[in-house]
Design an enzyme around this catalytic site. Structure first.
Site, mmCIF file in Angstrom:
data_model
loop_
_atom_site.group_PDB
_atom_site.id
_atom_site.type_symbol
_atom_site.label_atom_id
_atom_site.label_comp_id
_atom_site.label_asym_id
_atom_site.label_seq_id
_atom_site.Cartn_x
_atom_site.Cartn_y
_atom_site.Cartn_z
ATOM 1 N N GLY A 172 0.830 -1.209 0.000
ATOM 2 C CA GLY A 172 0.000 0.000 0.000
ATOM 3 C C GLY A 172 0.856 1.247 0.000
ATOM 4 C CB SER A 173 0.169 4.603 1.350
ATOM 5 O OG SER A 173 -1.080 4.689 0.694
ATOM 6 C CB THR A 174 4.382 1.451 3.595
ATOM 7 O OG1 THR A 174 4.092 0.204 2.948
ATOM 8 C CG2 THR A 174 3.496 1.607 4.819
ATOM 9 C CG PHE A 175 5.925 0.445 -2.957
ATOM 10 C CD1 PHE A 175 6.883 -0.536 -2.713
ATOM 11 C CD2 PHE A 175 5.919 1.047 -4.205
ATOM 12 C CE1 PHE A 175 7.783 -0.916 -3.689
ATOM 13 C CE2 PHE A 175 6.828 0.664 -5.192
ATOM 14 C CZ PHE A 175 7.764 -0.321 -4.927
ATOM 15 C CE LYS A 176 0.569 6.665 -1.953
ATOM 16 N NZ LYS A 176 -0.608 7.101 -1.191
#
Lengths: 454, 485
Positions: free
Chosen positions: B215-219
Site C-alpha cells: 500500500g502507501s508505505t511503498f510511496k
C-alpha cells in the site's frame, strides 16, 4: 597320548610324529577368554561407564569351561588340531558378549543367561564326545540309525505350531529346541557313511547319457537315495518353511557326493535340481516368496510408507558400522527388532565392530572350516575324510547362508550364525561338531607318518 | 579323492570371498547412501541423544531441553514460546526444524565441525560435541512491546537497527508454542494437525515468510526513485498531477482519501498520502528506474537469509503504464514482507544504505567460546544520501503533522509512513493496515530502530483500518522500547 599307537609306531617306524601343540592350544584359549572378557567389560563401560558387575564371574565361567574342554582334549585327543577349540571358545565368548550387549537394550527379555547355560551344556557334550568317542569310525556303524533319527527329528516339528512363520521348533513348557540342528550332524554321518560305502558304484557304473561330455548317470538303485534326499530337503522346506535348512542339507549332500565320486556331472545335476526346487518353492510358497521379494527390493516397504523391514534395518546396521565400527555398546542394531539376538546377531557385530571386526569373524570361521578340511585331507579312511569335509562344510554353508542373507547377498533364511547367535540347539550342535572335528583331527595328526591307514 | 577335496575347499573359499566382497559393498561402498536413508533412525537417535544447544535472547536462553529417557531422548522446551516462535521456529522429533532451529541446526545439534576442540578430532573419536549456543540480536523488550502491541490481532512486526542490520524484533501473531511439537507422543501429532488446520495459520511467520501488498508505505520507494531519477527536484514544487487521475490507457479513475491532492507538492502528497500524485510520479519515473530502486531496497531478492530464508518481496519488472501507476502506490502485484518494509524505513534512516538484516549475533560452543560472528554488511545503496535526507524530512513531517501523528515520541525524531493496502477480488478483503517508521533519540547521532508493522485485522470496522490508526501505535511502542534500551 595313546599308548597303543605310540607302541606301534616305535616298533614299525621311527617315532616321527606331528607335534601335539597342546601348549599352543592352552595359550590361544587364554587369549580367547581374555578377548571375550575384554569385550564384556567394553560393553559395560560404553553403556554404563562401569565394568559390569558380572565380569569376573563371566570370565571365570568361560575360563573354567575352556580349561575343562582343554583337559579333555589333552588327555583323550592329544594330537588334535590346536586351533579348533580356541576358535570355538572365542566365537562362543564373543556371541555371549553380543547377546549380553543386546540384553541391555531389552531389560525385560534377557537371553545371555540362558545362552550361557546352553553353552555350558554344549561344552559338556563336547567333553563327553571327546571322552566317549575314542575312534570316529565307530560312527560308521550307526549310519542308518542316524538317518532315521534325523528324519524323525526333522518331521516332529511339523506337529508343533509355527513360530514366526517357520515350523522348526518343539516347545514343551517354556523349553524349546530346534531338532533340525541336531539332524545336521546325523545327516553328515549318514552321508559320509553311505558315500564311503558306495562311492565306487556311484563313480563307475551306470548309463552314459552324453558320451562326449562324459556325463554318466548311475543306476536307479544307487540314484534312488539321492533323489530321495532332494525330495526330502524340498519337503522339509515346504512343510516347515525352512529354506535355510533345506539349502544346507542339499549343499552338504552335493559337496560330499562330489568329493566322494569326483564327478562334475553331479554338481551340474545338483545345481539343476536345486534351481528347480528353489524356483518352484520361491514362486509358489508365500513365506519363501516374500523372503525373495524382500531380498530383491529391501527398501520396498520404506517406499510404501510402512517403514524399514528387518533386512533394511540390518543393512542400515552394517552401513552404520563402516570400516571400524561404532564400538561395542555404541550401536543401534536393536532397531532390527525381534530377531536381533538370533538370526541378525551378525548385524550387531557389523555395526559395533565394523568391517574390520566382521572380517576377523569371517576369518575365524574360515580357519575353522580350513582346519576341518585339513583333517579330511590328512585322514586315510574314506568315511573319516567325508565326515570331516561334511562337518566343515556345514559350518561354511551355514555361515554363508545366514551372513549372505542378513547382508542382502542372497535371500534371507532363518538360520543361526554358528556359536554367535542366540539359540540353545544351535550352540550345542556346533560344540558337537567341533568335538567331532577334534576327534578326526586327532586321528589325522596322530596317525604314524609313512604308514598306510587300515 | 584328495583332488576333489581341494576343489570343495576352493568352493568354500569362494563363499568366503563372496561374503567379504559383499561386506565391503554394504559397509564401505553403500554405507553413505544407507546412512542417509530417511527411514534409518540412527541419525535421529544420535541427534536427540544429547541436549540441544540454546538460543539466547538478551543473555538468557529462550529454549531448554527435557530428558525423557526415550529412544529420541532429549525434547526441546521453550520459554515464552509464542513470543519467540517466529525467531526460534520449532525443533521436533517428528516434524524437523524451522527458522533458527533449522538454519543453525549444525551448531545447536553439535554436528558443526567448528565446535570440535581440534581439527579432525571428531573423525577420529566419533564423539559428538555438545550443542553450541546461538546468540540472537533480538532485544526482549522490543520483542515484547511488538507482541503486546499486536495483542490478539493478526499481524506482524519487524524491527531492525538501521546502522547495523541487527534484527531487534520479529513478531508474528497469532502465534503458537513450539514446545507442542517436541517429542513423539500422540499429542504432538494432534498439535501438528491442529496448527496446520487452523484458519489463523499460527505457524506462518508473517514477518518474513508472508508478503502483503504494501500500500502507501511503498510511496517511500516511489519517492526515492523519483528523487534519484530527477523527476522531482524540489519537494515543495507543485506536481502536475490531476485529481482524479485516469490510469494511462484506461478509463479507470484513481481518487484520494484526502483533499488537496490536485497538483500537490511531493511533500504534501507524501505527508497526506495522495494516491493520484504518486501513481503519476511512478509513471513519470518509468518502469526501469522504479524497478531498479525497488531492487536496491531489496525487492525481487529470493536469496535473502537472516539466516532463516526470507520470502522474496515482489515488484514486477514488466508492466504497462496503468499497472505501473498502481504498483507505485503499493498495489497491483507489488508485495512486501514486513521485514522488507522495515529495511525500506531503515535505508531512509541510514542515509540510503541498506544493511543486510541479521538475526544471529554470534554462535558459540556450549562453554561460550565464539565459533562465528555475523558482522554488519551493506546489502546495497538504495538511494543517494541526499535523497535519503529529503525522505527523512518528509517522513518526519508525516509523524509531526500528517497521517502518522500517533507514532510521535517526545524527545525523539520519528519518521514514518502509513499505508492501507487493498486486497482481495475487487478489493473485497479487509484492508491491511501498515506503518513503517524509524526513530532516533535526540541525543544520538544514529537512528535507533526502524520498524514495519502490518495488521490484518478482519474484526475491525473497515473505516477504522488505517496505518495511522491501527499500526502506528504499535510501531510507537516498539520504537519506545528500542530507544530506552
Amino acid at each position: 597320548m595313546s599308548g597303543t599307537r605310540a607302541g606301534t609306531a616305535s616298533t614299525v617306524v621311527p617315532a616321527v610324529r606331528v607335534p601335539r601343540r597342546r601348549g599352543t592350544e592352552l595359550a590361544l584359549l587364554v587369549v580367547a577368554v581374555l578377548l571375550s572378557v575384554y569385550g564384556y567389560c567394553d560393553v559395560g563401560l560404553a553403556k554404563n561407564g562401569t565394568v559390569p558387575p558380572g565380569a569376573a564371574g563371566y570370565g571365570a565361567g568361560l575360563g573354567v569351561l575352556a580349561l575343562l574342554a582343554h583337559l579333555a582334549v589333552r588327555f583323550r585327543a592329544p594330537y588334535a588340531d590346536p586351533l579348533l577349540l580356541p576358535i570355538a571358545v572365542l566365537l562362543n565368548g564373543l556371541g555371549l558378549v553380543l547377546i549380553y550387549r543386546l540384553d541391555l537394550e531389552t531389560p525385560h527379555d534377557e537371553a545371555a543367561p540362558t545362552q550361557l547355560i546352553w553353552s555350558t551344556i554344549g561344552v559338556g557334550l563336547f567333553i563327553a564326545v571327546v571322552l566317549v568317542l575314542r575312534d570316529h569310525r565307530v560312527l560308521q556303524r550307526y549310519a542308518y540309525l542316524s538317518v532315521v533319527t534325523a528324519l524323525v527329528l526333522m518331521i516332529v516339528p511339523i506337529f508343533f505350531p509355527a513360530v514366526n512363520g517357520a515350523r522348526i521348533w518343539i516347545r514343551i513348557g517354556g523349553f524349546s529346541i530346534q531338532p533340525g540342528e541336531f539332524a545336521k550332524i546325523l545327516l553328515a554321518v549318514f552321508f559320509a557313511s553311505y558315500l564311503a560305502a558306495n562311492r565306487n558304484a556311484l563313480a563307475y557304473t551306470g548309463r552314459t547319457v552324453w558320451r562326449f561330455k562324459r556325463l554318466q548317470l548311475p543306476t536307479g538303485r544307487v540314484l534312488g537315495p539321492i533323489v530321495a534326499i532332494w525330495l526330502l530337503s524340498v519337503g522339509v522346506l515346504v512343510l516347515e518353511r525352512d529354506l535355510g535348512t533345506s539349502l544346507l542339507f542339499f549343499g552338504l549332500f552335493v559337496i560330499l557326493l562330489y568329493v566322494a565320486t569326483g564327478r562334475t556331472g553331479w554338481i551340474a545335476v545338483g545345481l539343476l535340481l536345486a534351481a528347480l526346487g528353489a524356483f518352484a518353492v520361491g514362486s509358489l510358497e508365500p513365506h519363501v516368496h516374500s523372503r525373495v521379494t524382500d531380498w530383491l527390493h529391501p527398501f520396498a516397504s520404506i517406499d510404501a510408507g510402512q517403514g524399514p523391514n528387518q533386512l533394511a534395518q540390518s543393512l542400515f546396521s552394517f552401513a552404520a558400522g563402516g570400516m571400524l565400527g561404532t564400538g561395542l555398546g555404541a550401536g543401534h542394531s536393536i532397531l532390527i527388532g525381534f530377531a536381533a539376538k538370533s538370526d541378525f546377531i551378525l548385524a550387531t557385530a557389523g555395526e559395533e565392530l565394523g568391517l574390520a571386526g566382521l572380517c576377523a569373524i569371517f576369518l575365524l570361521y574360515a580357519l575353522l572350516v580350513e582346519r576341518g578340511y585339513r583333517a579330511g585331507l590328512a585322514l586315510r579312511d574314506s568315511f573319516g575324510r567325508l565326515l570331516a569335509i561334511g562337518l566343515a562344510s556345514i559350518v561354511a554353508l551355514q555361515v554363508f547362508v545366514i551372513a549372505g542373507g542378513v547382508m542382502g547377498l542372497i535371500p534371507l533364511t532363518g538360520m543361526a550364525m554358528p556359536f554367535l547367535a542366540q539359540g540353545g540347539s544351535s550352540v550345542v550342535t556346533n560344540w558337537i561338531i567341533v568335538a567331532l572335528l577334534i576327534r578326526v583331527s586327532d586321528s589325522a595328526r596322530g596317525q604314524p607318518l609313512g604308514k598306510e591307514a587300515r | 579323492m584328495t583332488r576333489y577335496i581341494r576343489h570343495a575347499a576352493a568352493f568354500c573359499a569362494l563363499l568366503l570371498i563372496a561374503l567379504l566382497v559383499n561386506a565391503t559393498r554394504v559397509q564401505v561402498v553403500q554405507s553413505d547412501a544407507l546412512d542417509d536413508n530417511p527411514a534409518n533412525r540412527r541419525g535421529a537417535i544420535v541427534r536427540f541423544d544429547q541436549p540441544r544447544g540454546d538460543i539466547v535472547v538478551d543473555d538468557r536462553p529462550v529454549t531448554g531441553s527435557k530428558d525423557t529417557g526415550e529412544q529420541l531422548r532429549y525434547e526441546r522446551t521453550y520459554k515464552n514460546g509464542p513470543l519467540y516462535a517466529p525467531v526460534t521456529g520449532f525443533a521436533s522429533q517428528v516434524y524437523g526444524t524451522t527458522f533458527l532451529e533449522n538454519a543453525e541446526d549444525d551448531i545447536l545439534s553439535g554436528t558443526d565441525p567448528m565446535l570440535a576442540p581440534l581439527p579432525l578430532w571428531n573423525d577420529i573419536t566419533r564423539a559428538q560435541n555438545p550443542g553450541g549456543k546461538v546468540v540472537t540480536t533480538i532485544k526482549s523488550a522490543v520483542q515484547q512491546a511488538a507482541y503486546a502491541g499486536l495483542g490478539g490481532k493478526k499481524g506482524a512486526v519487524a524491527a531492525i537497527e538501521p546502522s547495523t542490520g541487527k534484527i531487534l524484533a520479529l513478531v508474528s501473531t497469532p502465534s503458537y508454542d513450539p514446545e507442542r511439537l517436541s517429542g513423539t507422543s500422540k499429542s504432538v501429532a494432534d498439535s501438528w494437525a491442529e496448527l496446520n488446520g487452523s484458519a489463523a495459520k499460527p505457524m506462518l511467520n508473517r514477518a518474513i515468510r508472508q508478503t502483503y501488498p504494501p500500500g502507501s508505505t511503498f510511496k517511500v520507494v516511489t519517492a526515492a526513485a523519483a528523487l534519484d531519477a530527477g523527476v522531482v527536484t524540489d519537494l515543495d514544487a507543485a506536481t502536475k498531477s490531476p485529481n482524479p487521475y485516469t490510469l494511462p490507457g484506461t478509463s479507470t479513475q484513481l481518487t484520494n482519501e484526502v483533499d488537496g491532492c490536485t497538483n500537490a507538492s511531493l511533500r504534501y502528497a507524501f505527508e497526506w498520502s495522495c494516491n493520484t500524485a504518486f501513481a503519476k510520479l511512478g509513471v513519470d519515473t518509468g518502469l526501469s528506474d522504479m524497478a531498479g530502486t525497488a531492487r536496491n531496497f531489496g525487492f525481487n531478492d529470493s536469496g535473502l537469509r537472516i539466516p532463516s530464508s526470507v520470502a522474496a518481496s515482489n515488484f514486477d519488472t514488466s508492466m504497462d503504464k496503468a499497472q505501473l501507476a498502481l504498483s507505485a502506490i503499493g498495489q497491483y502485484d507489488t508485495r512486501a514482507t514486513p521485514l522488507q518494509m522495515a529495511m525500506v524505513a531503515a535505508a531512509v534512516a541510514n542515509g540510503g544504505s541498506v544493511k543486510s538484516p541479521y538475526l544471529v549475533d554470534r554462535t558459540t560452543t556450549r562453554d561460550g567460546d565464539v565459533v562465528d560472528t555475523t558482522g554488519t554488511k551493506t546489502l546495497r545503496q538504495a538511494m543517494n544520501p541526499a535523497t535519503a535526507m529529503q525522505l527523512r524530512e518528509m517522513m518526519t513531517d508525516v509523524v509531526e503533522e500528517g497521517t502518522g501523528t500517533n507514532a510521535a515520541i517526545p524527545g525523539a525524531t520519528v519518521g514514518g509512513k502509513t499505508g492501507t493496502a487493498q486486497h482481495g477480488i475487487d478489493n473485497s478483503g479487509t484492508p491491511y493496515a501498515w506503518f513503517v517508521s524509524w526513530a532516533q533519540a535526540a541525543d544520538s547521532g544514529e537512528p535507533a530502530v526502524a520498524v514495519a508493522v502490518v495488521v490484518e485485522d478482519a474484526a475491525a470496522d473497515r473505516g477504522d483500518i488505517s496505518g495511522g490508526g491501527s499500526a502506528a501505535p504499535i510501531a510507537k511502542a516498539v520504537m519506545e522500547a528500542a530507544l530506552k534500551h
